[in-house]
Design an enzyme around this catalytic site. Structure first.
Site, PDB file in Angstrom:
ATOM      1  N   PRO A 103      26.879  42.281  37.868  1.00 46.80           N
ATOM      2  CA  PRO A 103      27.203  41.274  38.810  1.00 46.80           C
ATOM      3  C   PRO A 103      27.899  41.816  39.888  1.00 46.80           C
ATOM      4  O   PRO A 103      28.645  42.680  40.032  1.00 46.80           O
ATOM      5  CB  PRO A 103      28.184  40.339  37.906  1.00 46.80           C
ATOM      6  CG  PRO A 103      27.506  40.419  36.493  1.00 46.80           C
ATOM      7  CD  PRO A 103      27.172  41.848  36.347  1.00 46.80           C
ATOM      8  N   CYS A 104      27.232  41.542  41.218  1.00 49.81           N
ATOM      9  CA  CYS A 104      27.665  42.064  42.520  1.00 49.81           C
ATOM     10  C   CYS A 104      28.675  41.438  43.196  1.00 49.81           C
ATOM     11  O   CYS A 104      29.206  41.842  44.276  1.00 49.81           O
ATOM     12  CB  CYS A 104      26.467  42.497  43.297  1.00 49.81           C
ATOM     13  SG  CYS A 104      25.638  40.746  43.762  1.00 49.81           S
ATOM     14  N   GLN A 105      29.136  40.221  42.897  1.00 49.32           N
ATOM     15  CA  GLN A 105      29.934  39.316  43.468  1.00 49.32           C
ATOM     16  C   GLN A 105      31.448  40.355  43.698  1.00 49.32           C
ATOM     17  O   GLN A 105      32.201  39.938  44.756  1.00 49.32           O
ATOM     18  CB  GLN A 105      30.381  38.254  42.725  1.00 49.32           C
ATOM     19  CG  GLN A 105      29.264  37.154  42.691  1.00 49.32           C
ATOM     20  CD  GLN A 105      28.553  37.308  41.597  1.00 49.32           C
ATOM     21  OE1 GLN A 105      28.605  38.191  41.112  1.00 49.32           O
ATOM     22  NE2 GLN A 105      27.865  36.185  41.074  1.00 49.32           N
ATOM     23  N   PHE A 157      31.827  43.287  44.507  1.00 52.46           N
ATOM     24  CA  PHE A 157      31.817  43.774  46.016  1.00 52.46           C
ATOM     25  C   PHE A 157      31.346  43.258  47.147  1.00 52.46           C
ATOM     26  O   PHE A 157      31.081  43.769  48.413  1.00 52.46           O
ATOM     27  CB  PHE A 157      30.690  45.131  45.508  1.00 52.46           C
ATOM     28  CG  PHE A 157      31.011  45.949  44.505  1.00 52.46           C
ATOM     29  CD1 PHE A 157      31.825  46.931  44.662  1.00 52.46           C
ATOM     30  CD2 PHE A 157      30.218  45.651  43.423  1.00 52.46           C
ATOM     31  CE1 PHE A 157      32.168  47.615  43.766  1.00 52.46           C
ATOM     32  CE2 PHE A 157      30.696  46.561  42.063  1.00 52.46           C
ATOM     33  CZ  PHE A 157      31.537  47.658  42.118  1.00 52.46           C
TER      34      PHE A 157
END
Length: 420
Positions: A113-115, A117
């Protein structure tokens, strides 16, 4: 010329009408000779956009043997399209409990999950989601994979966490490389930019990665802005970026406001019930490319006060797409024009789920399960399958090289075709 064997009964009229020919022109006749399929694990798999790009649907010799996602709707969609081997649950708990054996695999793919960054996350300094690369690499180690592909937002590259990922991968024996890839460069009708980190135990992935671009960004004269192409591969110039027109011009006006029990593509081609104020705003900016600043200039009485107070930034908010450009990045709330440039180029409405799925390069017959909100999340969070397919080209070549499936001349030819 080889034939793509479909594991999903896809309509190739949109996805492959040009890209299949382009891909064929890049590949030798022996490209998909008879061989075993490589075993693949997909973590944080979502709907399975990345697995789809690595599958036979896009001419790739990979078979998904295990997958994981925390979201039940994502797991349902993945299992519907790839077989019942996506385990739903927290990957940390799954690994800690040890009740599930991680199968052996050649390659592990996925996007933690990229949230943590993302620039959209205002609390990203202490976001625990930045740490999910650790169980990702634990699965890489347990599965015995010799290659991994980690996808994330471009903001990841150059961060402290990026350094930690590279250091941890190297401690496991991987050589690592990374690049930012623009989906439109690979035939996706969308200017989505994503970071890819590739690790390989038996070769230097920087020799082949990033994959060679297949489409170019035209300037005003229709000429390539850059030429990362081998001119011998094309009769004239390589194809231009795919556009909104290429992707959705054949679709009729949407019907209804819910997912419909009709054949694709019309099952996901439904609208909303905007207020009369929203309709007035749509009509006030009728030309493609217009946005909230045009609305404020033309109809200040219709413009929200918060937009008037915000003098800069957000030029895509309440914007119309252009017919002859790729779509902007599709996010999870693409059906809300106040969230981005998600108005249809001509019609006074936001884009539909089907249109968003096509901008992501999903074939019409890919089956999404769940509510319309959950399906929107699956579409917006996915890796465009067509982009993943070009990344798979590199992985396929590395593994073929490892197992001695190419002659020396074939290997040299494939290296030239895969990397500029």
């Amino acid at each position: 010329m080889y034939q793509i064997e479909n594991t999903i009964d896809i309509d190739k009229s949109f996805i492959l009408k040009e890209d299949e020919a382009t891909y064929h022109s890049r590949c030798s006749g022996e490209l998909l000779h008879s061989r075993e399929r490589y075993r693949l694990i997909d973590l944080f798999c979502g709907a399975g956009g990345m697995s789809l790009g690595f599958s036979e649907v896009f001419g790739q010799p990979f078979q998904s043997v295990w997958a994981n996602d925390y979201n039940q709707f994502c797991g349902d969609t993945y299992n519907e399209n790839f077989g019942p081997h996506c385990v739903v649950g927290d990957i940390v708990e799954i690994l800690d409990q040890g009740k599930i054996e991680i199968p052996k695999a050649d390659v592990v793919i996925g996007g933690p999950p990229c949230q943590g960054f993302s620039l959209l996350n205002k609390n990203r300094e202490n976001d625990p989601r930045k740490e999910l690369w650790r169980p990702y690499l634990e699965v890489v180690e347990r599965s015995g994979a010799s290659i991994f592909i980690m996808e994330n937002v471009p903001q990841l590259l150059g961060t402290f966490e990026h350094g930690e990922i590279v250091g941890a991968a190297r401690s496991l024996g991987f050589r690592v490389w990374q690049e930012k890839l623009i989906a439109a460069d690979y035939g996706v009708p969308q200017t989505r930019t994503r970071a890819f980190i590739i690790g390989c135990k038996f070769a230097d992935p920087a020799v082949l990665f990033p994959p060679r671009k297949t489409h170019f960004n035209p300037n005003g004269n229709g000429k390539p802005l850059t030429l990362p192409f081998n001119k011998v591969e094309y009769l004239s110039t390589p194809p231009k970026w795919k556009t909104v027109r290429d992707a959705i011009a054949d679709l009729p006006a949407p019907e209804g406001t819910e997912i419909r029990n009709v054949p694709p593509p019309l099952d996901l081609h439904f609208g909303r019930t905007p207020t009369e104020l929203s309709r007035k705003r749509y009509r006030a900016i009728p030309r493609e490319g217009m946005n909230r600043f045009d609305l404020q200039r033309i109809a200040p009485e219709l413009t929200p006060k918060c937009w008037i107070r915000k003098k800069s930034g957000g030029t895509d908010l309440f914007g119309r797409l252009w017919w002859d450009k790729p779509s902007v990045t599709i996010r999870t709330e693409f059906f809300k024009p106040e969230k981005g440039r998600y108005l249809h180029p001509k019609q006074h409405r936001p884009i539909t789920h089907r249109e968003a799925a096509r901008f992501q390069s999903f074939p019409d017959s890919f089956k999404f399960l769940g509510s319309k909100i959950e399906v929107a999340k699956q579409i917006g969070n996915a890796v465009p399958p067509l982009l993943a397919a070009r990344v798979a080209d590199v992985v396929r070549l590395l593994l073929d090289q490892k197992y001695g499936k190419w002659t020396s001349s074939q290997e040299q030819n494939e290296v030239k075709l895969c990397r500029g």
